[in-house]
Design a protein around this motif. Structure first.
Motif, PDB file in Angstrom:
ATOM      1  N   GLU A   1      12.156 -30.283   2.240  1.00 45.24           N
ATOM      2  CA  GLU A   1      12.753 -31.544   1.808  1.00 45.24           C
ATOM      3  C   GLU A   1      14.139 -31.309   1.200  1.00 45.24           C
ATOM      4  OE1 GLU A   1      11.814 -34.509   2.352  1.00 45.24           O
ATOM      5  OE2 GLU A   1       9.751 -34.243   2.974  1.00 45.24           O
ATOM      6  N   CYS A   2      14.968 -30.525   1.880  1.00 46.95           N
ATOM      7  CA  CYS A   2      16.287 -30.246   1.316  1.00 46.95           C
ATOM      8  C   CYS A   2      17.313 -30.088   2.439  1.00 46.95           C
ATOM      9  CB  CYS A   2      16.238 -28.985   0.452  1.00 46.95           C
ATOM     10  SG  CYS A   2      15.725 -27.487   1.319  1.00 46.95           S
ATOM     11  N   LEU A   3      18.588 -30.115   2.035  1.00 51.16           N
ATOM     12  CA  LEU A   3      19.694 -29.958   2.988  1.00 51.16           C
ATOM     13  C   LEU A   3      20.083 -28.491   3.078  1.00 51.16           C
ATOM     14  CD1 LEU A   3      21.978 -32.938   1.912  1.00 51.16           C
ATOM     15  CD2 LEU A   3      20.341 -32.855   3.792  1.00 51.16           C
ATOM     16  N   GLU A   4      20.087 -27.975   4.282  1.00 48.70           N
ATOM     17  CA  GLU A   4      20.485 -26.587   4.515  1.00 48.70           C
ATOM     18  C   GLU A   4      21.977 -26.420   4.233  1.00 48.70           C
ATOM     19  OE1 GLU A   4      18.572 -24.041   5.395  1.00 48.70           O
ATOM     20  OE2 GLU A   4      16.739 -25.202   5.654  1.00 48.70           O
TER      21      GLU A   4
ATOM     22  N   GLY B   1      23.499 -33.237   6.441  1.00 47.45           N
ATOM     23  CA  GLY B   1      22.131 -33.585   6.790  1.00 47.45           C
ATOM     24  C   GLY B   1      21.920 -34.171   8.167  1.00 47.45           C
TER      25      GLY B   1
ATOM     26  N   TYR C   1      18.595 -32.926   9.098  1.00 46.03           N
ATOM     27  CA  TYR C   1      17.535 -33.134   8.115  1.00 46.03           C
ATOM     28  C   TYR C   1      16.408 -33.942   8.746  1.00 46.03           C
ATOM     29  CZ  TYR C   1      14.984 -35.178   4.222  1.00 46.03           C
ATOM     30  OH  TYR C   1      13.989 -35.592   3.378  1.00 46.03           O
TER      31      TYR C   1
ATOM     32  N   ARG D   1      17.966 -40.471   7.149  1.00 47.41           N
ATOM     33  CA  ARG D   1      18.607 -39.686   8.203  1.00 47.41           C
ATOM     34  C   ARG D   1      20.116 -39.911   8.149  1.00 47.41           C
ATOM     35  NH1 ARG D   1      14.400 -37.587   8.097  1.00 47.41           N
ATOM     36  NH2 ARG D   1      12.813 -37.504   9.706  1.00 47.41           N
TER      37      ARG D   1
ATOM     38  N   ILE E   1      19.018 -36.274  -1.541  1.00 48.06           N
ATOM     39  CA  ILE E   1      18.275 -35.157  -0.973  1.00 48.06           C
ATOM     40  C   ILE E   1      18.869 -33.873  -1.542  1.00 48.06           C
ATOM     41  CG2 ILE E   1      17.627 -33.988   1.160  1.00 48.06           C
ATOM     42  CD1 ILE E   1      17.835 -36.797   2.463  1.00 48.06           C
TER      43      ILE E   1
ATOM     44  N   LYS F   1      19.914 -29.960  -2.274  1.00 50.28           N
ATOM     45  CA  LYS F   1      20.391 -28.858  -1.437  1.00 50.28           C
ATOM     46  C   LYS F   1      19.386 -27.707  -1.520  1.00 50.28           C
ATOM     47  CE  LYS F   1      25.357 -29.707  -1.959  1.00 50.28           C
ATOM     48  NZ  LYS F   1      25.297 -31.088  -1.887  1.00 50.28           N
ATOM     49  N   CYS F   2      19.114 -27.049  -0.392  1.00 49.02           N
ATOM     50  CA  CYS F   2      18.118 -25.983  -0.348  1.00 49.02           C
ATOM     51  C   CYS F   2      18.470 -24.826  -1.281  1.00 49.02           C
ATOM     52  CB  CYS F   2      17.966 -25.457   1.075  1.00 49.02           C
ATOM     53  SG  CYS F   2      17.268 -26.676   2.217  1.00 49.02           S
TER      54      CYS F   2
END
Length: 188
Positions: free
Chosen positions: A87-90, A96, A99, A137, A167, A169-170
């Motif tokens: 549940e995070c943004l790479e 995203g 995402y 999205r 969202i 960040k990873c």
């Protein structure tokens, strides 16, 4: 009197050591699985754990008592909730576009409408954007350059409003540990 104090102290230390040993010997995976089942059933966590479904065990006293015991045991063993890293943004996709998580609430707390109900942004119009259910999205191929995933919802007049979703960040989750036992650390 002094001997009694030392005996009581020694017993407490032995019980604490036994509890740590018990946590080590116990299959933590099984405990974690049981605790997550409680969360899915609607158990309100005091450890900060969450689950997407809105249910409650308040009217089920036996299940509530069982889940409370499971949570206390998990807490004694050092269990901590960690965010779901899916549940995070790479870092490689900060806007995203790829995402595909299940966050479905805007930054202001509005619940997203299903994509299929939006006349402009439908799964058929944007097949590569993953417009499933009502999940946030960042639509690929639209005319806007949105910095984050977003979603739409209806205002009180029946018009469509669009808002970004929060969202994480990873990289914010890198190195989060879910439990610490006797100096040992496990990654979630």
């Amino acid at each position: 009197m002094r001997h009694l104090f030392l005996v009581v102290l020694l017993v407490q230390v032995i019980l604490l050591i036994a509890e740590v040993k018990k946590c080590k010997e116990e299959k933590l995976q099984r405990l974690t699985t049981r605790y997550k089942k409680c969360l899915k059933k609607g158990f309100k966590s005091s450890l900060g754990c969450t689950h997407n479904e809105e249910r409650s065990l308040e009217n089920k006293p036996k299940a509530l008592a069982r889940c409370t015991r499971i949570e206390k045991k998990a807490k004694r063993c050092g269990y901590k909730c960690a965010p779901d890293i899916s549940e995070c943004l790479e870092e490689s996709d900060p806007h995203g576009y790829n995402y595909r998580g299940t966050i479905s609430e805007t930054m202001s707390g509005q619940v997203c409408a299903p994509w299929s109900s939006n006349p402009e942004y439908t799964p058929a119009n944007y097949p590569d954007s993953g417009l499933e259910e009502n999940n946030c999205r960042n639509v690929v191929g639209d005319d806007f350059d949105d910095p984050l995933p977003w979603c739409s919802y209806l205002d009180t007049d029946g018009g469509w409003l669009y808002e970004e979703c929060e969202i994480p960040k990873c990289e914010e989750f890198a190195g989060i540990y879910t439990r610490e036992l006797s100096g040992q650390r496990s990654r979630y």
